[in-house]
Design a protein around this motif. Structure first.
Motif, PDB file in Angstrom:
ATOM      1  N   ASP A  33      19.443   5.252  -7.158  1.00 24.80           N
ATOM      2  CA  ASP A  33      18.751   5.388  -8.446  1.00 24.80           C
ATOM      3  C   ASP A  33      18.866   6.815  -8.976  1.00 24.80           C
ATOM      4  O   ASP A  33      19.050   7.032 -10.179  1.00 24.80           O
ATOM      5  N   GLN A  34      18.753   7.805  -8.086  1.00 24.03           N
ATOM      6  CA  GLN A  34      18.921   9.192  -8.518  1.00 24.03           C
ATOM      7  C   GLN A  34      20.346   9.451  -9.002  1.00 24.03           C
ATOM      8  O   GLN A  34      20.563  10.182  -9.969  1.00 24.03           O
ATOM      9  N   LYS A  35      21.321   8.831  -8.336  1.00 20.89           N
ATOM     10  CA  LYS A  35      22.718   8.995  -8.758  1.00 20.89           C
ATOM     11  C   LYS A  35      22.936   8.407 -10.153  1.00 20.89           C
ATOM     12  O   LYS A  35      23.695   8.957 -10.956  1.00 20.89           O
ATOM     13  N   LEU A  36      22.269   7.289 -10.433  1.00 20.99           N
ATOM     14  CA  LEU A  36      22.381   6.684 -11.762  1.00 20.99           C
ATOM     15  C   LEU A  36      21.773   7.604 -12.816  1.00 20.99           C
ATOM     16  O   LEU A  36      22.350   7.796 -13.900  1.00 20.99           O
ATOM     17  N   LEU A  37      20.636   8.169 -12.504  1.00 24.14           N
ATOM     18  CA  LEU A  37      20.003   9.132 -13.408  1.00 24.14           C
ATOM     19  C   LEU A  37      20.892  10.346 -13.602  1.00 24.14           C
ATOM     20  O   LEU A  37      21.095  10.824 -14.730  1.00 24.14           O
ATOM     21  N   PHE A  65      13.485  15.634 -13.724  1.00 24.10           N
ATOM     22  CA  PHE A  65      13.541  14.189 -13.522  1.00 24.10           C
ATOM     23  C   PHE A  65      14.074  13.816 -12.144  1.00 24.10           C
ATOM     24  O   PHE A  65      13.710  12.778 -11.595  1.00 24.10           O
ATOM     25  N   LEU A  66      14.937  14.662 -11.574  1.00 23.86           N
ATOM     26  CA  LEU A  66      15.461  14.368 -10.242  1.00 23.86           C
ATOM     27  C   LEU A  66      14.386  14.483  -9.166  1.00 23.86           C
ATOM     28  O   LEU A  66      14.523  13.929  -8.069  1.00 23.86           O
ATOM     29  N   GLN A  67      13.350  15.221  -9.445  1.00 24.47           N
ATOM     30  CA  GLN A  67      12.281  15.388  -8.466  1.00 24.47           C
ATOM     31  C   GLN A  67      11.342  14.178  -8.399  1.00 24.47           C
ATOM     32  O   GLN A  67      10.496  14.088  -7.518  1.00 24.47           O
ATOM     33  N   ARG A  68      11.523  13.241  -9.332  1.00 26.52           N
ATOM     34  CA  ARG A  68      10.673  12.059  -9.316  1.00 26.52           C
ATOM     35  C   ARG A  68      11.079  11.107  -8.189  1.00 26.52           C
ATOM     36  O   ARG A  68      12.251  11.025  -7.802  1.00 26.52           O
ATOM     37  N   HIS A  69      10.140  10.368  -7.697  1.00 25.11           N
ATOM     38  CA  HIS A  69      10.407   9.319  -6.720  1.00 25.11           C
ATOM     39  C   HIS A  69      10.626   8.016  -7.482  1.00 25.11           C
ATOM     40  O   HIS A  69       9.690   7.445  -8.053  1.00 25.11           O
ATOM     41  N   LEU A  70      11.870   7.569  -7.513  1.00 25.97           N
ATOM     42  CA  LEU A  70      12.229   6.368  -8.251  1.00 25.97           C
ATOM     43  C   LEU A  70      12.222   5.184  -7.282  1.00 25.97           C
ATOM     44  O   LEU A  70      13.048   5.110  -6.365  1.00 25.97           O
ATOM     45  N   HIS A  71      11.313   4.253  -7.498  1.00 25.45           N
ATOM     46  CA  HIS A  71      11.094   3.184  -6.528  1.00 25.45           C
ATOM     47  C   HIS A  71      11.960   1.955  -6.780  1.00 25.45           C
ATOM     48  O   HIS A  71      12.238   1.196  -5.857  1.00 25.45           O
ATOM     49  N   ASP A  72      12.362   1.742  -8.019  1.00 31.96           N
ATOM     50  CA  ASP A  72      13.205   0.584  -8.315  1.00 31.96           C
ATOM     51  C   ASP A  72      14.036   0.873  -9.562  1.00 31.96           C
ATOM     52  O   ASP A  72      13.888   1.912 -10.206  1.00 31.96           O
ATOM     53  N   THR A  79      12.934   6.012 -16.738  1.00 30.95           N
ATOM     54  CA  THR A  79      13.059   7.471 -16.628  1.00 30.95           C
ATOM     55  C   THR A  79      14.241   7.979 -17.453  1.00 30.95           C
ATOM     56  O   THR A  79      14.144   9.010 -18.126  1.00 30.95           O
ATOM     57  N   ILE A  80      15.346   7.237 -17.414  1.00 31.39           N
ATOM     58  CA  ILE A  80      16.503   7.619 -18.241  1.00 31.39           C
ATOM     59  C   ILE A  80      16.126   7.538 -19.717  1.00 31.39           C
ATOM     60  O   ILE A  80      16.483   8.419 -20.518  1.00 31.39           O
ATOM     61  N   ASP A  81      15.401   6.465 -20.101  1.00 27.53           N
ATOM     62  CA  ASP A  81      14.925   6.354 -21.486  1.00 27.53           C
ATOM     63  C   ASP A  81      14.088   7.577 -21.866  1.00 27.53           C
ATOM     64  O   ASP A  81      14.233   8.134 -22.961  1.00 27.53           O
ATOM     65  N   GLU A  82      13.215   7.978 -20.966  1.00 24.56           N
ATOM     66  CA  GLU A  82      12.342   9.122 -21.226  1.00 24.56           C
ATOM     67  C   GLU A  82      13.158  10.402 -21.381  1.00 24.56           C
ATOM     68  O   GLU A  82      12.879  11.231 -22.257  1.00 24.56           O
ATOM     69  N   MET A  83      14.169  10.555 -20.543  1.00 27.28           N
ATOM     70  CA  MET A  83      15.030  11.737 -20.624  1.00 27.28           C
ATOM     71  C   MET A  83      15.789  11.772 -21.955  1.00 27.28           C
ATOM     72  O   MET A  83      15.841  12.798 -22.633  1.00 27.28           O
ATOM     73  N   LEU A  84      16.350  10.635 -22.350  1.00 28.10           N
ATOM     74  CA  LEU A  84      17.115  10.577 -23.595  1.00 28.10           C
ATOM     75  C   LEU A  84      16.212  10.744 -24.816  1.00 28.10           C
ATOM     76  O   LEU A  84      16.648  11.260 -25.848  1.00 28.10           O
ATOM     77  N   ALA A  85      14.963  10.309 -24.702  1.00 28.69           N
ATOM     78  CA  ALA A  85      14.027  10.432 -25.824  1.00 28.69           C
ATOM     79  C   ALA A  85      13.761  11.885 -26.189  1.00 28.69           C
ATOM     80  O   ALA A  85      13.405  12.188 -27.332  1.00 28.69           O
ATOM     81  N   THR A  86      13.947  12.807 -25.242  1.00 28.70           N
ATOM     82  CA  THR A  86      13.719  14.222 -25.536  1.00 28.70           C
ATOM     83  C   THR A  86      14.745  14.763 -26.530  1.00 28.70           C
ATOM     84  O   THR A  86      14.532  15.817 -27.122  1.00 28.70           O
ATOM     85  N   LEU A  87      15.850  14.040 -26.713  1.00 31.31           N
ATOM     86  CA  LEU A  87      16.859  14.457 -27.683  1.00 31.31           C
ATOM     87  C   LEU A  87      16.416  14.156 -29.119  1.00 31.31           C
ATOM     88  O   LEU A  87      16.974  14.696 -30.073  1.00 31.31           O
TER      89      LEU A  87
END
Length: 413
Positions: A33-37, A65-72, A79-87
Motif C-alpha cells: 500500500d505504501q508503494k502504491l502511494l 503521508f508515508l508515515q501513516r499506517h495504511l491498513h487496507d 489517502t492518495i485522494d487526500e494527497m491529490l486534493a492538496t493540489l
C-alpha cells in the motif's frame, strides 16, 4: 582542535542520516500500500504541470503521508485522494480499478451501462445529465439534458464523485439500475426509473442531410465525444454526405465533454488544409504545436455549434476552426477546460489522471475557465435529442441561415 571539530562534524552527519532513516522507511520495508502511494506521488512529481505543486513542499508531503499506517487498499486510495486534493485542481485524480477500466472502455468506443453523459453543475454542485446517448436505455426512458440525478440505486449522489456516479450506472449487460430523477422542466416532480443496462456501441457520430434549405443540401454531423474512433467515424460520415451532394456543413459539438487529445487533433485535420490546430505548454514552459498537414475532406462552408457543455478536446477543435477562419462558431460560450491530462496505470489496476500541460488556440488564446466566445451568440434552453434540427433548435436554425446567407454572398460576387 581540528580533530575535535572533525569529530563533531562526523557526529552531526551521522545524526542527520539517522534522522532521515527514522523519518522515512527504507524502500525495501515499504508495504504494498505504501508503494502504491509512493508511485502515485512520483507520477505527480515527475509530470504535474505546476512544479510548485500549489505552492507547497511536495517532498515533505510525501514524508507526511508515508508515515501513516495504511491498513487496507480503501484506506490507501482515500489517502492518495487526500494527497491529490492538496493540489486544489480537480482534473488530477485517482481512478479506482473499476473507474479506470470504464474510462478505457469509453475512450475505446464501447461500454455497458445506461448511456448517460453526466457532469457536476459548477453553480449548484449537483449531479446533472449533460445528454443521453442516442439510442441508449437512458434516452428510451425519457431522461433529458439538465435533468438532476438525485439517487443511484438508493445512494444520494451528493455523496458521490463524478467518477463514482458514472461507475455506479455502468455494469454488466442485462442488469438493472435504479435512478431517482428530478426533471429540469418540472422540479416539483421526482421520477423513480428502473433501467436495464445494455451494451452500448459508442460510435460518437450521428450524420444526416437537410434537404429543406432552399435546395441547398446541408450536411449535419454531430460528434458526442472524442473517442479513439471519432476521426474515422467523422471521415466516413463526411464522405457519405459528399456523395449525396452536400453544399455546406454543420458540425455539432454541443454537450461534447471532450476525450482524447489526439482524436481532437485528427478531427480538426479533417476540415483544414493547413494551419496550426493547437499549442501545448508543459511545466517547463516548453511549447509544442500540432498542425494540419494534408488535404481537408471538403472545403464546403462550415458552421460549428457550441454551448456551455462543449469542453476540452471539443474546444481544441472549435478554437482551431475559428482561429483559422475555417468555420463560424454559433451558440453559447464554451465550458473553458484548457488543461491536458495523461493517464498512468498503477500496479493494482487503478489509474492516475495527471494534468501535464495546458493548451492554447492557434492565436495563443488561453481559454481555461474562460471558454470560447462564438462568432454568433445564440442563447438556448436545453432541448432533447429529438428536438435537434427542428424549429425549436434556435442554434441550428441560426447556423442554417448563416450558411445560406454566406453562400448567397459568394455566388453573388
Amino acid at each position: 582542535m581540528r580533530k575535535r571539530t572533525l569529530l563533531v562534524t562526523i557526529l552531526v552527519i551521522c545524526s542527520l542520516l539517522l534522522n532521515c532513516f527514522v523519518g522515512s522507511p527504507i524502500a525495501s520495508a515499504f508495504t504494498q500500500d505504501q508503494k502504491l502511494l509512493l508511485q502515485s506521488w512520483r507520477l505527480v512529481n515527475q509530470a504535474y504541470i505546476d512544479n510548485s505543486f500549489n505552492n507547497q513542499n511536495w517532498w515533505l508531503l510525501r514524508q507526511k503521508f508515508l508515515q501513516r499506517h495504511l491498513h487496507d487498499r480503501k484506506e490507501t486510495y482515500d489517502t492518495i485522494d487526500e494527497m491529490l486534493a492538496t493540489l486544489d485542481e480537480p482534473f488530477t485524480r485517482l481512478l479506482r480499478p473499476g473507474q479506470y477500466n470504464n474510462l478505457q472502455m469509453s475512450t475505446a468506443g464501447e461500454l455497458s451501462g445506461v448511456g448517460l453523459q453526466i457532469n457536476i453543475n459548477p453553480e449548484t454542485g449537483k449531479l446533472e445529465v449533460v445528454a443521453p446517448l442516442t439510442g441508449s436505455p437512458a434516452e428510451s426512458a425519457g431522461i433529458k439534458a439538465r435533468d438532476r440525478i438525485l439517487k443511484i440505486d438508493g445512494v444520494d449522489t451528493t455523496t458521490l464523485t463524478l467518477d463514482e456516479a458514472a461507475t455506479k450506472m455502468r455494469g454488466a449487460n442485462g442488469t438493472q439500475v435504479s435512478l431517482t430523477i428530478k426533471p429540469y422542466k418540472d422540479e416539483k416532480v421526482i421520477r423513480q426509473i428502473n433501467i436495464m443496462r445494455a451494451h452500448i456501441s459508442l460510435s460518437p457520430v450521428f450524420a444526416d442531410i437537410d434537404n429543406q434549405t432552399q435546395n441547398i443540401p446541408i450536411g449535419y454531423v454531430r460528434l458526442s465525444q472524442f473517442s479513439a474512433n471519432a476521426a474515422q467515424d467523422v471521415a466516413d460520415a463526411v464522405a457519405n454526405l459528399e456523395q449525396q451532394g452536400t453544399k455546406a456543413y454543420i458540425l455539432d459539438l454541443r454537450n461534447n465533454p471532450g476525450g482524447l487529445l489526439q482524436a481532437g487533433i485528427e478531427v480538426a485535420r479533417l476540415w483544414l488544409n493547413n494551419g496550426t490546430i493547437v499549442h501545448t505548454v508543459d511545466r517547463q514552459g516548453i511549447r509544442d504545436s500540432f498542425s494540419a498537414f494534408g488535404s481537408a475532406l471538403t472545403e464546403a462552408p462550415l458552421a460549428v455549434l457550441v454551448n456551455e457543455g462543449t469542453a476540452s478536446a471539443s474546444e481544441i477543435v472549435s478554437g482551431a476552426l475559428q482561429d483559422n477562419g475555417r468555420g463560424i462558431l454559433v451558440g453559447e460560450k464554451t465550458f473553458g477546460k484548457g488543461l491536458i491530462q495523461s493517464l498512468f496505470e498503477l500496479p493494482d489496476g487503478a489509474g492516475l489522471a495527471v494534468t501535464v500541460a495546458k493548451y492554447e488556440t492557434p492565436n495563443h488564446k488561453d481559454i481555461h475557465r474562460l471558454g470560447i466566445i462564438p462568432d454568433e451568440v445564440v442563447p438556448q434552453d436545453p432541448i432533447s435529442y429529438q428536438q435537434i434540427g427542428t424549429d425549436i433548435d434556435l442554434q441550428y436554425q441560426a447556423a442554417i441561415k448563416l450558411l445560406i446567407s454566406n453562400m448567397a454572398v459568394v455566388h453573388a460576387s
